[in-house]
Design an enzyme around this catalytic site. Structure first.
Site, mmCIF file in Angstrom:
data_model
loop_
_atom_site.group_PDB
_atom_site.id
_atom_site.type_symbol
_atom_site.label_atom_id
_atom_site.label_comp_id
_atom_site.label_asym_id
_atom_site.label_seq_id
_atom_site.Cartn_x
_atom_site.Cartn_y
_atom_site.Cartn_z
ATOM 1 N N SER A 174 -12.542 -7.449 7.968
ATOM 2 C CA SER A 174 -12.845 -6.530 9.067
ATOM 3 C C SER A 174 -14.110 -6.920 9.812
ATOM 4 O O SER A 174 -14.166 -6.856 11.056
ATOM 5 C CB SER A 174 -12.983 -5.099 8.535
ATOM 6 O OG SER A 174 -11.798 -4.664 7.935
ATOM 7 N N PRO A 228 -7.546 5.123 5.163
ATOM 8 C CA PRO A 228 -8.335 4.641 6.296
ATOM 9 C C PRO A 228 -7.571 3.605 7.109
ATOM 10 O O PRO A 228 -6.638 2.965 6.608
ATOM 11 C CB PRO A 228 -9.531 3.984 5.605
ATOM 12 C CG PRO A 228 -8.934 3.408 4.355
ATOM 13 C CD PRO A 228 -7.849 4.372 3.926
ATOM 14 N N VAL A 262 -11.776 -0.834 8.532
ATOM 15 C CA VAL A 262 -13.089 -0.316 8.120
ATOM 16 C C VAL A 262 -14.197 -1.205 8.673
ATOM 17 O O VAL A 262 -14.231 -2.419 8.431
ATOM 18 C CB VAL A 262 -13.190 -0.238 6.587
ATOM 19 C CG1 VAL A 262 -14.544 0.357 6.179
ATOM 20 C CG2 VAL A 262 -12.045 0.586 6.018
ATOM 21 N N LYS A 290 0.831 -1.206 0.000
ATOM 22 C CA LYS A 290 0.000 0.000 0.000
ATOM 23 C C LYS A 290 0.868 1.259 0.000
ATOM 24 O O LYS A 290 0.546 2.255 -0.655
ATOM 25 C CB LYS A 290 -0.932 -0.013 1.216
ATOM 26 C CG LYS A 290 -1.946 -1.147 1.206
ATOM 27 C CD LYS A 290 -2.742 -1.193 2.480
ATOM 28 C CE LYS A 290 -3.833 -0.153 2.511
ATOM 29 N NZ LYS A 290 -4.908 -0.394 1.549
#
Length: 226
Positions: free
Chosen positions: A95, A75, A78, A50
């Site tokens: 998540s 973020p 989530v 990322k």
């Protein structure tokens, strides 16, 4: 999306479009780092991928100087209700699996460790993308979209209070300890830029969890009877 020229046709439009929201990326094919290089941790390799992806985007803007602005929404974990089509909860995103395991009793004997203690509601995250488009001052900026801290123990306690029908399936006492905050505390965060520039008002954890549970029950109502 990892194939050469994959986006050539995707970015052709007549009349020309004004905005692109890019919310996906490959991991293994894109990331120039192996699991062994990342402390033998797939999680570290994922984080690295990322990071490299975002750096590539900023490097492109700096070098190519395109006629558009780049804004990045970052973020943490989530949470919140699912809105996409889901055949069963076995295909649930990572998540929300913690919520599924709590209401089904899979985590009764041991509340899962929280891992990441920061969260954002999926609806606030989606809104952040739209607001970054609408607000000129968002151009060229990174936004850390964090609602607050959370723990899996807190999630279990919210479910216990708001959905008493699942109380017998929830971990209690010592079984809650693995899902609590660490004794030496957790890291902080600063989401002030998202609040001040984008104008975000983040949802509280209770709202995220209640709405998430209800969305899971809509997929598999039989959880009430299982």
């Amino acid at each position: 999306m990892a194939q050469e020229n994959a986006f050539d046709e995707a970015v052709v439009s007549e009349p020309p479009f004004e905005v692109v929201i890019h919310t996906a990326k490959t991991q293994a094919d894109w990331c120039p780092i192996t699991v062994d290089q990342a402390n033998e941790s797939p999680a570290n390799a994922y984080r690295a991928s990322k990071t490299f992806a975002e750096r590539a985007a900023w490097d492109f803007v700096e070098k190519e100087k395109p006629h558009f602005d780049l804004s990045v929404i970052n973020p943490p974990l989530v949470l919140g209700p699912i809105a996409h089509n889901l055949a069963s909860l076995s295909a649930l995103n990572t998540s929300n699996q913690r919520i599924r395991d709590l209401i089904t009793g899979a985590a009764k004997d041991r509340c899962p460790p929280t891992g990441n203690y920061l969260y954002v509601d999926v609806r606030d995250l989606a809104l952040a993308h739209v607001l970054a488009i609408e607000k000129v001052e968002a151009g060229g900026k990174r936004f850390f979209t964090v609602s607050s801290h959370f723990s899996n123990k807190e999630i279990a306690q919210i479910i216990d209070h708001e959905f008493p029908e699942f109380r017998s399936r929830l971990p209690t006492g010592e079984a809650l300890v693995p899902g609590d905050y660490p004794a030496d505390g957790v890291y902080g965060f600063d989401s002030s830029r998202a609040r001040e520039i984008l104008g975000l008002e983040f949802r509280p954890l209770k709202e995220s969890i209640v709405d998430a549970v209800n969305s899971l029950l809509a997929v598999e109502p039989e959880i009430h009877q299982s």
